[in-house]
Design a protein around this motif. Sequence first.
Motif, PDB file in Angstrom:
ATOM      1  N   ILE A 191       0.835  -1.203   0.000  1.00 13.24           N
ATOM      2  CA  ILE A 191       0.000   0.000   0.000  1.00 13.24           C
ATOM      3  C   ILE A 191       0.871   1.254   0.000  1.00 13.24           C
ATOM      4  O   ILE A 191       0.648   2.189  -0.789  1.00 13.24           O
ATOM      5  N   LEU A 192       1.889   1.275   0.869  1.00 13.71           N
ATOM      6  CA  LEU A 192       2.763   2.441   0.930  1.00 13.71           C
ATOM      7  C   LEU A 192       3.538   2.617  -0.379  1.00 13.71           C
ATOM      8  O   LEU A 192       3.640   3.723  -0.910  1.00 13.71           O
ATOM      9  N   VAL A 193       4.059   1.515  -0.909  1.00 13.09           N
ATOM     10  CA  VAL A 193       4.810   1.577  -2.164  1.00 13.09           C
ATOM     11  C   VAL A 193       3.933   2.086  -3.304  1.00 13.09           C
ATOM     12  O   VAL A 193       4.349   2.946  -4.094  1.00 13.09           O
ATOM     13  N   LEU A 194       2.711   1.573  -3.393  1.00 12.94           N
ATOM     14  CA  LEU A 194       1.813   1.984  -4.473  1.00 12.94           C
ATOM     15  C   LEU A 194       1.418   3.454  -4.349  1.00 12.94           C
ATOM     16  O   LEU A 194       1.275   4.152  -5.356  1.00 12.94           O
ATOM     17  N   LYS A 195       1.263   3.940  -3.115  1.00 12.98           N
ATOM     18  CA  LYS A 195       0.982   5.363  -2.910  1.00 12.98           C
ATOM     19  C   LYS A 195       2.135   6.215  -3.456  1.00 12.98           C
ATOM     20  O   LYS A 195       1.918   7.223  -4.131  1.00 12.98           O
ATOM     21  N   ILE A 196       3.353   5.814  -3.155  1.00 11.93           N
ATOM     22  CA  ILE A 196       4.522   6.563  -3.624  1.00 11.93           C
ATOM     23  C   ILE A 196       4.634   6.488  -5.143  1.00 11.93           C
ATOM     24  O   ILE A 196       4.857   7.503  -5.821  1.00 11.93           O
ATOM     25  N   ILE A 221      -2.875  -8.809 -11.156  1.00  8.80           N
ATOM     26  CA  ILE A 221      -4.184  -9.120 -11.747  1.00  8.80           C
ATOM     27  C   ILE A 221      -4.739 -10.423 -11.168  1.00  8.80           C
ATOM     28  O   ILE A 221      -5.933 -10.524 -10.859  1.00  8.80           O
ATOM     29  N   LYS A 222      -3.884 -11.418 -10.997  1.00  5.94           N
ATOM     30  CA  LYS A 222      -4.335 -12.682 -10.405  1.00  5.94           C
ATOM     31  C   LYS A 222      -4.778 -12.492  -8.954  1.00  5.94           C
ATOM     32  O   LYS A 222      -5.748 -13.103  -8.508  1.00  5.94           O
ATOM     33  N   PHE A 223      -4.067 -11.636  -8.223  1.00  7.33           N
ATOM     34  CA  PHE A 223      -4.399 -11.371  -6.832  1.00  7.33           C
ATOM     35  C   PHE A 223      -5.793 -10.748  -6.722  1.00  7.33           C
ATOM     36  O   PHE A 223      -6.623 -11.178  -5.914  1.00  7.33           O
ATOM     37  N   ILE A 224      -6.049  -9.744  -7.573  1.00  4.55           N
ATOM     38  CA  ILE A 224      -7.372  -9.099  -7.582  1.00  4.55           C
ATOM     39  C   ILE A 224      -8.437 -10.102  -8.008  1.00  4.55           C
ATOM     40  O   ILE A 224      -9.528 -10.167  -7.424  1.00  4.55           O
ATOM     41  N   GLN A 232     -16.415 -11.804  -1.171  1.00  4.06           N
ATOM     42  CA  GLN A 232     -16.962 -10.482  -1.402  1.00  4.06           C
ATOM     43  C   GLN A 232     -16.439  -9.477  -0.379  1.00  4.06           C
ATOM     44  O   GLN A 232     -16.693  -8.293  -0.475  1.00  4.06           O
ATOM     45  N   CYS A 233     -15.693  -9.933   0.586  1.00  2.60           N
ATOM     46  CA  CYS A 233     -15.152  -9.041   1.603  1.00  2.60           C
ATOM     47  C   CYS A 233     -13.945  -9.719   2.247  1.00  2.60           C
ATOM     48  O   CYS A 233     -14.010 -10.892   2.578  1.00  2.60           O
ATOM     49  N   SER A 234     -12.850  -9.008   2.408  1.00  3.36           N
ATOM     50  CA  SER A 234     -11.683  -9.578   3.072  1.00  3.36           C
ATOM     51  C   SER A 234     -10.849  -8.459   3.659  1.00  3.36           C
ATOM     52  O   SER A 234     -11.164  -7.286   3.542  1.00  3.36           O
ATOM     53  N   GLN A 235      -9.707  -8.858   4.282  1.00  2.00           N
ATOM     54  CA  GLN A 235      -8.883  -7.864   4.951  1.00  2.00           C
ATOM     55  C   GLN A 235      -8.081  -7.022   3.960  1.00  2.00           C
ATOM     56  O   GLN A 235      -7.440  -6.055   4.356  1.00  2.00           O
ATOM     57  N   HIS A 236      -8.103  -7.371   2.661  1.00  2.00           N
ATOM     58  CA  HIS A 236      -7.249  -6.686   1.697  1.00  2.00           C
ATOM     59  C   HIS A 236      -8.000  -5.689   0.819  1.00  2.00           C
ATOM     60  O   HIS A 236      -7.518  -5.323  -0.260  1.00  2.00           O
ATOM     61  N   ASP A 237      -9.165  -5.233   1.234  1.00  2.00           N
ATOM     62  CA  ASP A 237      -9.943  -4.349   0.358  1.00  2.00           C
ATOM     63  C   ASP A 237      -9.219  -3.037   0.072  1.00  2.00           C
ATOM     64  O   ASP A 237      -9.299  -2.506  -1.031  1.00  2.00           O
ATOM     65  N   VAL A 238      -8.461  -2.497   1.052  1.00  2.00           N
ATOM     66  CA  VAL A 238      -7.705  -1.253   0.823  1.00  2.00           C
ATOM     67  C   VAL A 238      -6.583  -1.506  -0.174  1.00  2.00           C
ATOM     68  O   VAL A 238      -6.337  -0.695  -1.072  1.00  2.00           O
ATOM     69  N   LEU A 239      -5.900  -2.634  -0.034  1.00  2.00           N
ATOM     70  CA  LEU A 239      -4.823  -2.973  -0.969  1.00  2.00           C
ATOM     71  C   LEU A 239      -5.378  -3.145  -2.385  1.00  2.00           C
ATOM     72  O   LEU A 239      -4.779  -2.667  -3.349  1.00  2.00           O
ATOM     73  N   ILE A 240      -6.520  -3.811  -2.502  1.00  2.00           N
ATOM     74  CA  ILE A 240      -7.139  -4.014  -3.816  1.00  2.00           C
ATOM     75  C   ILE A 240      -7.388  -2.668  -4.489  1.00  2.00           C
ATOM     76  O   ILE A 240      -7.089  -2.477  -5.672  1.00  2.00           O
ATOM     77  N   ARG A 241      -7.899  -1.739  -3.713  1.00  2.00           N
ATOM     78  CA  ARG A 241      -8.175  -0.411  -4.267  1.00  2.00           C
ATOM     79  C   ARG A 241      -6.900   0.253  -4.772  1.00  2.00           C
ATOM     80  O   ARG A 241      -6.895   0.870  -5.841  1.00  2.00           O
ATOM     81  N   ILE A 284     -15.374   1.817 -10.596  1.00  2.00           N
ATOM     82  CA  ILE A 284     -14.820   2.981 -11.295  1.00  2.00           C
ATOM     83  C   ILE A 284     -13.458   2.657 -11.883  1.00  2.00           C
ATOM     84  O   ILE A 284     -13.196   2.911 -13.066  1.00  2.00           O
ATOM     85  N   HIS A 285     -12.566   2.081 -11.077  1.00  2.00           N
ATOM     86  CA  HIS A 285     -11.224   1.755 -11.566  1.00  2.00           C
ATOM     87  C   HIS A 285     -11.274   0.711 -12.677  1.00  2.00           C
ATOM     88  O   HIS A 285     -10.553   0.814 -13.679  1.00  2.00           O
ATOM     89  N   CYS A 286     -12.108  -0.301 -12.519  1.00  2.00           N
ATOM     90  CA  CYS A 286     -12.224  -1.350 -13.542  1.00  2.00           C
ATOM     91  C   CYS A 286     -12.680  -0.752 -14.875  1.00  2.00           C
ATOM     92  O   CYS A 286     -12.132  -1.077 -15.935  1.00  2.00           O
ATOM     93  N   LEU A 287     -13.692   0.101 -14.815  1.00  2.00           N
ATOM     94  CA  LEU A 287     -14.215   0.703 -16.044  1.00  2.00           C
ATOM     95  C   LEU A 287     -13.181   1.629 -16.675  1.00  2.00           C
ATOM     96  O   LEU A 287     -13.031   1.656 -17.912  1.00  2.00           O
TER      97      LEU A 287
END
Length: 757
Positions: A191-196, A221-224, A232-241, A284-287
Amino acid sequence: MKKIDFKYIYSHSFLFSLKLAIENNEKLINEIIQQIYQSFEQLRQSLLNFESTNKISSPEVCLNDLNQIFNRLIDLKLNNYSDVMNMFEIILKNYLDLIDMNQFIDIIAHRYACKSNIVFASFFESFNPEGALELTHKMPIKVRQQTYYRILDQICSSKRIHSFLNNELLISIDDKHIKRIVSNFCGLILILVLKILNSLNVKLLDIELKKYQNNLFIPFIKFIDEYFLTSQCSQHDVLIRHILEFLHMVSDQPLTIPIFINAKCPQACLRWLSLPYLNAYEYIHCLQIVYNIARHDQGVIILNECQCYSVLMQFNTDILNNQMDFIIDKNWYEDLQLIYFMTIVLIIDPNELGAESTDWYITYRLLPVISTSMLSRTFRHRKFHISEFMIILMKLCTNDNFIHSISTKKKYELSQDVFDSLDFLLHCVEIERVDYNFLSLDVLTITASANILWSISFHDRYKDKLIENIEIINRLVAFESSDTIDKILPNIYIPRHMSPLKRAMDGILQNLYPKSNADLDIGSSTKSKSVGSLMISYSHVDIDFCRQLYDTFSTIPELSISIDFNSGKYSWKDIAQTIVQSDLVVFLLSQNFFNSKSCRQEFIYVTDTLKKPFIPVFIDTEYEAIEWLKIRINEVKHICFDENDFLNICNQLISMIKENLSLNITVTKNTFDIEQWFHKNNLMLELQEFYQFQTGNELLLYAEAILGTLWTKEYERIRTRFEEKFKQKQLCLSPHDFLKFINALNALKSKNLSSTA
């Protein structure tokens, strides 16, 4: 008594104090860096020797030391981008090395998880992404790019991150709680790396990103995909975004799209858009990623193969018009409707769009944002640059009905508004912006606008408005001849439905001030009366069919055939001269031909201006001519090709050519055996598979093109792609093997010349 210069003393004192402050700051930074290295090394040693470690050098003590350092960084508030990014890369590398250790899982995750999380939180806060974002904007472009790729290299080098993304997080302790701790830690780092990375906002090319395709983009892509399809819900929703945002930002540059295609991202995004339970940000991101893929010609092909139109229609009905988030938030809803509409325009032929619904989207979605962008200092509407809107408008304008519809809008005068934007953009490029990213977008917008004006110029009712703005058109002509275009073009992606600026300008001027054969310096014809001169006009999208037809006709000695890929003449002046010098023109008609402004120009020049003999040839049995094309061929004898009976229809076409040229012609089938030629010359058969030559004539055309340059340039151009294609065979293309191929081509060309002399 000498007068004291207090101003000098103050200035000197200030500079001395500033120099001292800088030196002290550098000393402090170097001291902190040294402490970081020492603390991480002590932590590694304490983990490696955990059983014999005393309390003074225990992992807990080392973690406390790191926490103090990170808190010191928070208080220090670094304001130099070089210090910030240097510090970040050093800490990131040490953290990645740490989590790759088995002891990190056995000891830190098992015994010191809470303390470790506190330390990492301090690290996260010390490099507040908001603050980093402000500093990255001050970084020179080249430094940003170098930093971007170094961070990518670090992430790709971590075995633990790689196993985490591939959902193969193997740890020695079979404990779900421990796995969750390690998984969370990997996610937080990403998450931090992707923000940077997202804040760096650099210019990206597929050739530079290719090495990250297999170990970063495909795992992302495989992870997502697994996250969306299994829960439909997990601990990685912020990372997915954040991963989706990263993919969205990278794909925003069309030159990167081949990486996404190879990673099968189009298929994945369409699959995700079909799911009914994603949140608004995910949709939104997918589209937006699908839209970005559709901006690339190869992406359009893949999306259409995956039934993109049907998926988007279903998404519009089930999600966009029904999900509560989009119903409540008007801005989200309108933005998504705009992206949806632009994607549809890019993947569907404009003549297949529903007139009523398309007119609504043009009126209430596209035209308002074009107007907003024109008034913006940055030429943007939210994250969209006006070049994107103009490319959509350019494609819509291949349909005459949409041109007329847009031109009747009360708040939008199509041609004048385009001229107004061009006037400002030409001023921008004339003063040469320092940032090439801005300059690239300016050139792209100018080229798209010129293409729109070219479409408008085919209609008499709008020509007066164009002539009123002839000064801007002349400035466009002057700009096209400047060296700015040559500097910019290699760094931008031009879709195939956009003609080069010079071709557009020639087309506009030809339509405004038509030139006949009397205006052309065509020279004298030296052709024998026993030879008929034939020109083939076609859309470059249909080049495969055209080459097949040319290969058949080129065996006929009674025909002298002119075609651009053989002559290398692509400018309007050259094309016009070729048309004038030809006895007959054959038009290869298709939807691609109809949509091409170049083809339309050639057709009108032949039929309306010169009134020259021509033969319409339908190369697609399902295509039906409409509008301007239908009017001009309605009562003209034509021919339709069926791919199952190619040679027989060629004979029918030859009969029509004979009638027009009064020549005695027969078709002979080309019997050149390409595979046999490769065997005979003892060449690598993989070269034939790589180039995919279909006929002897294609081989000759390639020989003519390549033998005029240094063979080493062609070798360097294809070597990497050749070895990538045959990597499973572990084949390498040596200079010796390629030189043998070049020598065989040289011999083939010489033999062909002597046989036709």
